[in-house]
Design a protein around this motif. Structure first.
Motif, PDB file in Angstrom:
ATOM      1  N   ALA A   1       0.843  -1.116  -0.356  1.00  0.00           N
ATOM      2  CA  ALA A   1       0.255   0.510  -0.163  1.00  0.00           C
ATOM      3  C   ALA A   1       1.079   1.274  -0.197  1.00  0.00           C
ATOM      4  O   ALA A   1       0.425   2.285  -0.268  1.00  0.00           O
ATOM      5  N   ARG A   2       2.439   1.541   0.397  1.00  0.00           N
ATOM      6  CA  ARG A   2       3.004   2.522   0.153  1.00  0.00           C
ATOM      7  C   ARG A   2       3.342   2.187  -0.601  1.00  0.00           C
ATOM      8  O   ARG A   2       3.436   4.053  -1.019  1.00  0.00           O
ATOM      9  N   LEU A   3       3.624   1.188  -1.265  1.00  0.00           N
ATOM     10  CA  LEU A   3       4.135   1.946  -3.093  1.00  0.00           C
ATOM     11  C   LEU A   3       3.198   2.897  -3.490  1.00  0.00           C
ATOM     12  O   LEU A   3       3.942   3.950  -4.398  1.00  0.00           O
ATOM     13  N   VAL A   4       2.048   2.267  -3.931  1.00  0.00           N
ATOM     14  CA  VAL A   4       0.870   2.559  -4.080  1.00  0.00           C
ATOM     15  C   VAL A   4       0.236   4.099  -3.955  1.00  0.00           C
ATOM     16  O   VAL A   4       0.193   5.214  -4.774  1.00  0.00           O
ATOM     17  N   ALA A   5       0.587   4.312  -2.644  1.00  0.00           N
ATOM     18  CA  ALA A   5       0.213   5.725  -2.008  1.00  0.00           C
ATOM     19  C   ALA A   5       1.468   6.675  -2.288  1.00  0.00           C
ATOM     20  O   ALA A   5       1.469   7.969  -3.180  1.00  0.00           O
ATOM     21  N   ALA A   6       3.131   6.282  -2.535  1.00  0.00           N
ATOM     22  CA  ALA A   6       3.990   7.239  -3.271  1.00  0.00           C
ATOM     23  C   ALA A   6       3.546   7.282  -4.620  1.00  0.00           C
ATOM     24  O   ALA A   6       3.664   8.085  -5.047  1.00  0.00           O
ATOM     25  N   VAL A   7       3.233   6.089  -5.474  1.00  0.00           N
ATOM     26  CA  VAL A   7       3.225   6.530  -6.978  1.00  0.00           C
ATOM     27  C   VAL A   7       2.550   8.034  -6.651  1.00  0.00           C
ATOM     28  O   VAL A   7       2.231   8.306  -7.566  1.00  0.00           O
ATOM     29  N   ARG A   8       0.935   7.537  -6.153  1.00  0.00           N
ATOM     30  CA  ARG A   8      -0.158   8.235  -6.265  1.00  0.00           C
ATOM     31  C   ARG A   8       0.055   9.877  -5.788  1.00  0.00           C
ATOM     32  O   ARG A   8      -0.211  11.394  -7.045  1.00  0.00           O
ATOM     33  N   ARG A   9       1.227  10.309  -5.178  1.00  0.00           N
ATOM     34  CA  ARG A   9       1.848  11.477  -4.679  1.00  0.00           C
ATOM     35  C   ARG A   9       3.152  12.133  -5.595  1.00  0.00           C
ATOM     36  O   ARG A   9       2.472  12.998  -6.203  1.00  0.00           O
ATOM     37  N   GLY A  10       3.716  10.774  -5.829  1.00  0.00           N
ATOM     38  CA  GLY A  10       3.871  11.900  -7.656  1.00  0.00           C
ATOM     39  C   GLY A  10       3.490  11.785  -8.927  1.00  0.00           C
ATOM     40  O   GLY A  10       3.442  13.075  -9.586  1.00  0.00           O
ATOM     41  N   LEU A  11       2.248  11.093  -8.826  1.00  0.00           N
ATOM     42  CA  LEU A  11       1.427  11.818 -10.059  1.00  0.00           C
ATOM     43  C   LEU A  11       0.899  13.010  -9.458  1.00  0.00           C
ATOM     44  O   LEU A  11       1.427  13.717 -10.750  1.00  0.00           O
ATOM     45  N   ALA A  12       0.422  13.240  -8.320  1.00  0.00           N
ATOM     46  CA  ALA A  12      -0.038  14.841  -8.144  1.00  0.00           C
ATOM     47  C   ALA A  12       1.031  15.655  -8.194  1.00  0.00           C
ATOM     48  O   ALA A  12       0.405  16.997  -8.750  1.00  0.00           O
ATOM     49  N   GLU A  13       2.286  14.906  -7.668  1.00  0.00           N
ATOM     50  CA  GLU A  13       3.672  16.482  -7.926  1.00  0.00           C
ATOM     51  C   GLU A  13       3.213  16.439  -9.516  1.00  0.00           C
ATOM     52  O   GLU A  13       3.806  18.004  -9.155  1.00  0.00           O
ATOM     53  N   ALA A  14       2.769  15.898 -10.382  1.00  0.00           N
ATOM     54  CA  ALA A  14       3.502  15.739 -11.707  1.00  0.00           C
ATOM     55  C   ALA A  14       1.666  16.665 -12.160  1.00  0.00           C
ATOM     56  O   ALA A  14       1.665  16.409 -13.587  1.00  0.00           O
ATOM     57  N   GLY A  15       1.001  17.313 -11.451  1.00  0.00           N
ATOM     58  CA  GLY A  15      -0.579  17.283 -12.038  1.00  0.00           C
ATOM     59  C   GLY A  15      -1.610  16.510 -12.594  1.00  0.00           C
ATOM     60  O   GLY A  15      -2.245  17.006 -13.078  1.00  0.00           O
ATOM     61  N   ILE A  16      -1.077  15.491 -12.002  1.00  0.00           N
ATOM     62  CA  ILE A  16      -2.663  14.468 -12.413  1.00  0.00           C
ATOM     63  C   ILE A  16      -3.038  14.148 -11.395  1.00  0.00           C
ATOM     64  O   ILE A  16      -1.818  13.044 -10.660  1.00  0.00           O
ATOM     65  N   ASP A  17      -3.912  13.955 -10.965  1.00  0.00           N
ATOM     66  CA  ASP A  17      -5.227  13.859  -9.665  1.00  0.00           C
ATOM     67  C   ASP A  17      -5.741  12.157 -10.172  1.00  0.00           C
ATOM     68  O   ASP A  17      -6.316  12.466 -11.305  1.00  0.00           O
ATOM     69  N   THR A  18      -5.095  11.509  -8.931  1.00  0.00           N
ATOM     70  CA  THR A  18      -5.906   9.980  -9.778  1.00  0.00           C
ATOM     71  C   THR A  18      -6.493   9.857  -8.311  1.00  0.00           C
ATOM     72  O   THR A  18      -6.157  10.305  -7.168  1.00  0.00           O
TER      73      THR A  18
ATOM     74  N   LEU B   1      -0.913  -3.529   3.507  1.00  0.00           N
ATOM     75  CA  LEU B   1      -1.435  -3.686   1.935  1.00  0.00           C
ATOM     76  C   LEU B   1      -2.660  -4.329   1.227  1.00  0.00           C
ATOM     77  O   LEU B   1      -3.614  -4.046   1.978  1.00  0.00           O
ATOM     78  N   LEU B   2      -2.321  -4.392   0.707  1.00  0.00           N
ATOM     79  CA  LEU B   2      -3.972  -4.397  -0.578  1.00  0.00           C
ATOM     80  C   LEU B   2      -3.398  -4.796  -1.757  1.00  0.00           C
ATOM     81  O   LEU B   2      -2.598  -5.621  -2.299  1.00  0.00           O
ATOM     82  N   PRO B   3      -4.994  -5.584  -2.153  1.00  0.00           N
ATOM     83  CA  PRO B   3      -5.618  -6.325  -3.296  1.00  0.00           C
ATOM     84  C   PRO B   3      -4.476  -6.281  -4.188  1.00  0.00           C
ATOM     85  O   PRO B   3      -4.603  -4.762  -4.325  1.00  0.00           O
ATOM     86  N   LEU B   4      -3.374  -7.565  -4.970  1.00  0.00           N
ATOM     87  CA  LEU B   4      -2.869  -7.227  -5.829  1.00  0.00           C
ATOM     88  C   LEU B   4      -3.429  -6.950  -7.083  1.00  0.00           C
ATOM     89  O   LEU B   4      -2.708  -5.588  -8.086  1.00  0.00           O
ATOM     90  N   ASP B   5      -4.964  -6.766  -6.710  1.00  0.00           N
ATOM     91  CA  ASP B   5      -5.106  -6.724  -8.130  1.00  0.00           C
ATOM     92  C   ASP B   5      -5.835  -5.346  -8.092  1.00  0.00           C
ATOM     93  O   ASP B   5      -5.726  -4.892  -8.939  1.00  0.00           O
ATOM     94  N   ALA B   6      -6.373  -4.267  -7.279  1.00  0.00           N
ATOM     95  CA  ALA B   6      -6.736  -2.975  -6.606  1.00  0.00           C
ATOM     96  C   ALA B   6      -5.337  -2.521  -7.554  1.00  0.00           C
ATOM     97  O   ALA B   6      -5.444  -1.544  -8.032  1.00  0.00           O
ATOM     98  N   LYS B   7      -4.037  -2.911  -7.799  1.00  0.00           N
ATOM     99  CA  LYS B   7      -3.287  -2.104  -7.180  1.00  0.00           C
ATOM    100  C   LYS B   7      -3.031  -2.209  -9.059  1.00  0.00           C
ATOM    101  O   LYS B   7      -2.497  -1.282  -9.378  1.00  0.00           O
ATOM    102  N   ARG B   8      -2.982  -3.850  -9.313  1.00  0.00           N
ATOM    103  CA  ARG B   8      -2.570  -3.562 -11.515  1.00  0.00           C
ATOM    104  C   ARG B   8      -4.066  -2.808 -12.379  1.00  0.00           C
ATOM    105  O   ARG B   8      -3.454  -1.945 -12.909  1.00  0.00           O
ATOM    106  N   GLY B   9      -5.567  -3.197 -10.454  1.00  0.00           N
ATOM    107  CA  GLY B   9      -6.431  -1.825 -11.587  1.00  0.00           C
ATOM    108  C   GLY B   9      -5.938  -0.259 -12.089  1.00  0.00           C
ATOM    109  O   GLY B   9      -6.203   0.488 -13.141  1.00  0.00           O
ATOM    110  N   TYR B  10      -5.439  -0.179 -10.314  1.00  0.00           N
ATOM    111  CA  TYR B  10      -4.620   1.652 -10.768  1.00  0.00           C
ATOM    112  C   TYR B  10      -4.441   1.804 -11.267  1.00  0.00           C
ATOM    113  O   TYR B  10      -4.131   2.915 -12.372  1.00  0.00           O
TER     114      TYR B  10
END
Length: 296
Positions: free
Chosen positions: A7-24, A33-42
């Motif tokens: 979950a920490r990696l996914v949160a870091a990706v979301r933060r990095g995207l936000a800093e690039a102006g991409i809101d997700t 942890l979070l389900p693998l399918d949820a990460k892959r889908g995101y």
């Protein structure tokens, strides 16, 4: 059996995207942890909407997570080869279904492949994220003049300190890293007036993820290996002192109460989760989980 992702990696990706102006909207996790399918889908949604380049660039946010024990342990590597060795140990700790495998390398070049279980390779979006994280970490440890080529056609995607092109979808998990040099890390200061045991303990504790040898430590404190062995005998010997330093660091992180057990075990230099549980229990008569529950 259900499979999970960090979950920490996914949160870091979301933060990095936000800093690039991409809101997700990243999937929410109840814990580490979070389900693998949820990460892959995101990641697939982000790639479909914005391509792979923003996902690769999102890894730059790792520079702001230096306080995270796992990131800190990775950042203490002194060469690209050592960084990859530490990364593979982290993969074992977290039971990652994906692995970074070194396929070759000489001098200032290493070729690696990001692989998964037979017949189930990582998605291109997953390749892009891990590539971005490794590139960011290489910058943290002082690698200079880094160029990264991806895929069988060796398309250059990173040069001049930035991602200049998106990783190709075909062969997105095949990476060749080339660099011109590394910035030497300043040696850990060893207080001259302390006794040998204290000096060695401090040196070991400064980088528990390193594969310390007796010869390295002896050189750092200015003595021979044989003399160091004699000096450490009363403290139980070199390996016992290393084990004590790991246990003390792990106990402190457990008491903080915020980091996953896998992160703590990796950051403190244990080989894998069973090794962490076994050695910590041997020294404290409590498992890491029980220790946290009892004292934090």
């Amino acid at each position: 059996m259900d499979e999970y992702a960090s979950a920490r990696l996914v949160a870091a990706v979301r933060r990095g995207l936000a800093e690039a102006g991409i809101d997700t909207t990243a999937p929410q996790a109840a814990g580490a942890l979070l389900p693998l399918d949820a990460k892959r889908g995101y990641l697939a949604e982000v790639a479909a909407a914005h391509g792979l380049l923003p996902l690769a660039r999102a890894g730059s946010v790792l520079r702001e997570l230096a306080a995270d024990p796992a990131v800190s342990a990775l950042s203490l590597a002194t060469t690209p080869a050592e960084l990859l060795d530490r990364w593979r140990r982290l993969e074992r700790f977290t039971h990652s279904r994906h692995r970074v495998e070194v396929r070759g390398g000489t001098g200032g070049q290493i070729t690696v492949e990001h692989v998964g279980p037979v017949g189930i390779p990582p998605e291109p979006a997953e390749d892009a994220v891990v590539l971005g994280v490794l590139v960011a970490l290489l910058g943290v440890i002082g690698v200079r003049g880094l160029t990264v080529a991806v895929g069988p056609s060796a398309i250059v995607v990173f040069t001049g300190g930035d991602f200049v092109a998106p990783p190709p979808v075909a062969g997105s998990g095949w990476w060749r890293f080339e660099w011109t040099g590394t910035t030497p890390r300043s040696p850990v200061p060893v207080p001259e007036r302390s006794d040998v045991v204290t000096r060695v303990h401090g040196l070991l504790a400064s980088d528990l993820g390193r594969r310390w040898s007796l010869a390295e430590v002896a050189a750092a404190v200015g003595t021979s290996g044989r003399s160091l062995q004699r000096a450490l005998r009363a403290a139980g010997g070199f390996q016992d002192l290393l084990g004590a330093a790991r246990t003390e660091a792990a106990a402190a992180l457990l008491l903080a109460g915020t980091h996953p057990l896998s992160t703590i075990g990796f950051a403190c230099g244990y080989a894998d989760q069973p090794h962490f549980t076994r050695e910590f229990t041997r020294r404290t008569a409590m498992s890491p989980a029980a220790y946290r529950h009892s004292f934090s």
